[in-house]
Design an enzyme around this catalytic site. Structure first.
Site, PDB file in Angstrom:
ATOM      1  N   LYS A  33       3.098  20.869  42.911  1.00 56.93           N
ATOM      2  CA  LYS A  33       2.607  19.441  42.052  1.00 56.93           C
ATOM      3  C   LYS A  33       1.737  18.449  43.314  1.00 56.93           C
ATOM      4  O   LYS A  33       2.568  18.030  43.902  1.00 56.93           O
ATOM      5  CB  LYS A  33       3.177  19.350  41.259  1.00 56.93           C
ATOM      6  CG  LYS A  33       4.402  18.001  41.424  1.00 56.93           C
ATOM      7  CD  LYS A  33       4.593  18.288  40.494  1.00 56.93           C
ATOM      8  CE  LYS A  33       6.174  16.923  40.083  1.00 56.93           C
ATOM      9  NZ  LYS A  33       7.214  17.694  39.146  1.00 56.93           N
ATOM     10  N   ARG A 128      10.743  14.349  27.424  1.00 57.20           N
ATOM     11  CA  ARG A 128       9.142  14.118  27.510  1.00 57.20           C
ATOM     12  C   ARG A 128       7.693  15.266  27.804  1.00 57.20           C
ATOM     13  O   ARG A 128       7.552  15.107  26.864  1.00 57.20           O
ATOM     14  CB  ARG A 128       9.570  14.356  29.358  1.00 57.20           C
ATOM     15  CG  ARG A 128       8.051  14.132  30.385  1.00 57.20           C
ATOM     16  CD  ARG A 128       8.980  13.600  31.951  1.00 57.20           C
ATOM     17  NE  ARG A 128       8.684  14.941  32.312  1.00 57.20           N
ATOM     18  CZ  ARG A 128       9.162  15.793  33.725  1.00 57.20           C
ATOM     19  NH1 ARG A 128       8.918  14.356  34.830  1.00 57.20           N
ATOM     20  NH2 ARG A 128       9.611  16.120  33.646  1.00 57.20           N
ATOM     21  N   TYR A 242      -2.589 -12.474  54.151  1.00 59.98           N
ATOM     22  CA  TYR A 242      -2.732 -13.734  52.474  1.00 59.98           C
ATOM     23  C   TYR A 242      -2.454 -14.371  52.389  1.00 59.98           C
ATOM     24  O   TYR A 242      -0.864 -13.811  52.853  1.00 59.98           O
ATOM     25  CB  TYR A 242      -3.375 -12.716  52.235  1.00 59.98           C
ATOM     26  CG  TYR A 242      -4.744 -12.239  51.709  1.00 59.98           C
ATOM     27  CD1 TYR A 242      -6.011 -12.001  51.923  1.00 59.98           C
ATOM     28  CD2 TYR A 242      -4.703 -10.437  52.416  1.00 59.98           C
ATOM     29  CE1 TYR A 242      -7.337 -11.628  51.697  1.00 59.98           C
ATOM     30  CE2 TYR A 242      -6.411  -9.702  52.207  1.00 59.98           C
ATOM     31  CZ  TYR A 242      -6.955 -10.369  51.989  1.00 59.98           C
ATOM     32  OH  TYR A 242      -8.250  -9.901  52.119  1.00 59.98           O
ATOM     33  N   MET A 290      -5.373  -4.293  52.179  1.00 59.34           N
ATOM     34  CA  MET A 290      -5.910  -3.219  51.804  1.00 59.34           C
ATOM     35  C   MET A 290      -5.461  -1.968  52.652  1.00 59.34           C
ATOM     36  O   MET A 290      -5.466  -1.087  52.389  1.00 59.34           O
ATOM     37  CB  MET A 290      -7.246  -3.635  50.699  1.00 59.34           C
ATOM     38  CG  MET A 290      -7.622  -1.813  50.003  1.00 59.34           C
ATOM     39  SD  MET A 290      -9.138  -1.760  49.734  1.00 59.34           S
ATOM     40  CE  MET A 290      -8.750  -3.066  47.849  1.00 59.34           C
TER      41      MET A 290
HETATM   42  C1  LIG Z   1       8.300  18.045  39.745  1.00 58.28           C
HETATM   43  C2  LIG Z   1       9.172  19.141  39.098  1.00 58.28           C
HETATM   44  C3  LIG Z   1       9.892  19.295  39.890  1.00 58.28           C
HETATM   45  C4  LIG Z   1      10.465  19.294  41.239  1.00 58.28           C
HETATM   46  O1  LIG Z   1      11.241  17.869  41.674  1.00 58.28           O
HETATM   47  P1  LIG Z   1      11.898  17.553  42.213  1.00 58.28           P
HETATM   48  O2  LIG Z   1      13.297  16.772  42.168  1.00 58.28           O
HETATM   49  O3  LIG Z   1      11.078  17.081  43.031  1.00 58.28           O
HETATM   50  O4  LIG Z   1      12.342  18.984  43.177  1.00 58.28           O
HETATM   51  C5  LIG Z   1      10.998  21.230  38.683  1.00 58.28           C
HETATM   52  N1  LIG Z   1      10.846  20.524  37.981  1.00 58.28           N
HETATM   53  C6  LIG Z   1       9.875  20.584  37.474  1.00 58.28           C
HETATM   54  C7  LIG Z   1       9.556  20.638  35.944  1.00 58.28           C
HETATM   55  C8  LIG Z   1       9.188  19.227  37.628  1.00 58.28           C
HETATM   56  O5  LIG Z   1       8.507  18.414  36.911  1.00 58.28           O
END
Ligand SMILES: *Cc1c(COP(=O)(O)O)cnc(C)c1O
Length: 343
Positions: A33, A128, A242, A290
């Site tokens: 992701k 969540r 800055y 930046m």
């Molecule tokens: C991001 C995520 C993972 C991977 O988690 P890591 O801690 O990066 O290994 C696995 N399952 C779900 C549902 C996630 O959101």
């Protein structure tokens, strides 16, 4: 070209995947992701598919569709946010497997894409995403009749193996999937490391592939080198950047490097972070801006052409410590301006 050079070691990612896979007797998927935690989902996933990974996880359908274009037919692509309104076309065209999180998602899925594969995500305490026990009770019979591909849940505290949430979520997950034959997955990187009780039928590491904690034995994956654009010689009393937060106390050489908070080099490392010239640290002088960072290179034998902000001497987790965050956020924030080299 005055951009940073981000070198991504795909073979190290593959070795990290294999090392995690070797810790379990079950299938190891890969979480890619957020553009492969900032490192390029297409390149990372193709390398891992070549090494034998057959299941990939992303957060949203759009990421899944892009990943399908990169991987072609074959690998299974799971969508963590499930089946949202408007997703049906992408899910169908790219052959994506949504992880349904609520009875409404289940009903939407069955109505829009009858017979299309899906998985289920359960909420075992993180509050969540995922089906809660009442939700599951409401759709259990109908969902089981459709043959879900996988049942997953996610651990809130797996980076701390002694945390009581790990066993609490484990027993809740077991209760929720009891008397079903759905293949199950609970462990991300942290859960993979905790041990076999959390492995079920599939582990799905993300951060460990990319060299991050809690996989302390991971191989480093990234180097980020920032070219020096200009050098300044300061007399005592002159200031830098800055708000003039750095004042030279001795004759000082400042190197201005190309890269800043727009490239994920958080302003929070102002004053506390260091860059590296090989094995020699060079402290950041004053505020990160930046597009630029000023570095005190007075103690280096010569001003190098570039300084490293990520390298074996300073992992994403080390930089995260200076920024008050976690390695995940450093990687996911790297942005698109760096010149990317895949090794
Ligand atoms: C991001 C995520 C993972 C991977 O988690 P890591 O801690 O990066 O290994 C696995 N399952 C779900 C549902 C996630 O959101």
């Amino acid at each position: 070209m005055p951009t940073g050079t981000l070198t991504i070691d795909l073979s190290a990612i593959v070795r990290n995947w294999r090392a995690l896979d070797a810790m379990t007797k079950v299938e190891t998927a890969a979480v890619v992701k957020a553009d492969g935690y900032g490192l390029g989902a297409a390149r990372v996933a193709r390398a891992l598919a070549g090494a034998g990974a057959r299941v990939f996880f992303v957060a949203i359908a759009e990421e899944g569709a892009a990943l399908r274009r990169a991987l072609g037919e074959g690998p299974e692509i799971m969508i963590g946010s499930g089946h949202m309104a408007g997703d049906a076309r992408l899910l169908k065209e790219a052959a994506l497997t949504p992880l349904l999180n609520a009875p409404e998602q289940f009903e939407r899925h069955i109505a829009a894409l009858p017979g299309h594969p899906f998985g289920l995500q359960f909420d075992t305490g993180m509050n969540r995403l995922g089906l809660e026990p009442d939700d599951w009770g409401a759709i259990r019979g109908a969902a089981l009749a459709e043959g879900p591909r996988i049942a997953i849940s996610h651990l809130a505290c797996a980076d701390d193996p002694s945390h009581p949430m790990n066993s609490a979520q484990l027993s809740m997950f077991k209760q929720m999937i009891a008397d079903t034959n759905i293949p199950a997955s609970l462990a991300a990187t942290g859960g993979t490391l905790i041990g076999p009780a959390h492995h079920f039928d599939m582990c799905r590491p993300g951060i460990g592939l990319y060299g991050g904690l809690p996989f302390a034995d991971a191989e480093p994956v990234v180097r980020l080198s920032l070219p020096v654009i200009q050098t300044r010689r300061l007399s005592p009393g002159e200031s830098v950047g800055y708000s003039a937060t750095f004042t030279a106390e001795r004759p000082t050489v400042i190197a201005t490097v190309s890269g800043g908070y727009a490239d994920g080099l958080f302003r929070a490392i102002s004053g506390s972070g260091v860059l590296w010239a090989g094995d020699i640290p060079a402290p950041i002088a004053g505020r990160v801006s930046m597009d630029l960072i000023s570095v005190d290179v007075t103690d280096l034998p010569e001003v190098p052409d570039a300084l490293d902000v990520l390298c074996p001497r300073q992992t994403p987790d080390d930089l995260a410590a200076a920024a008050g965050t976690i390695g995940y956020e450093i990687l996911a924030s790297l942005g698109s301006r760096h010149d990317r080299i895949y090794a």
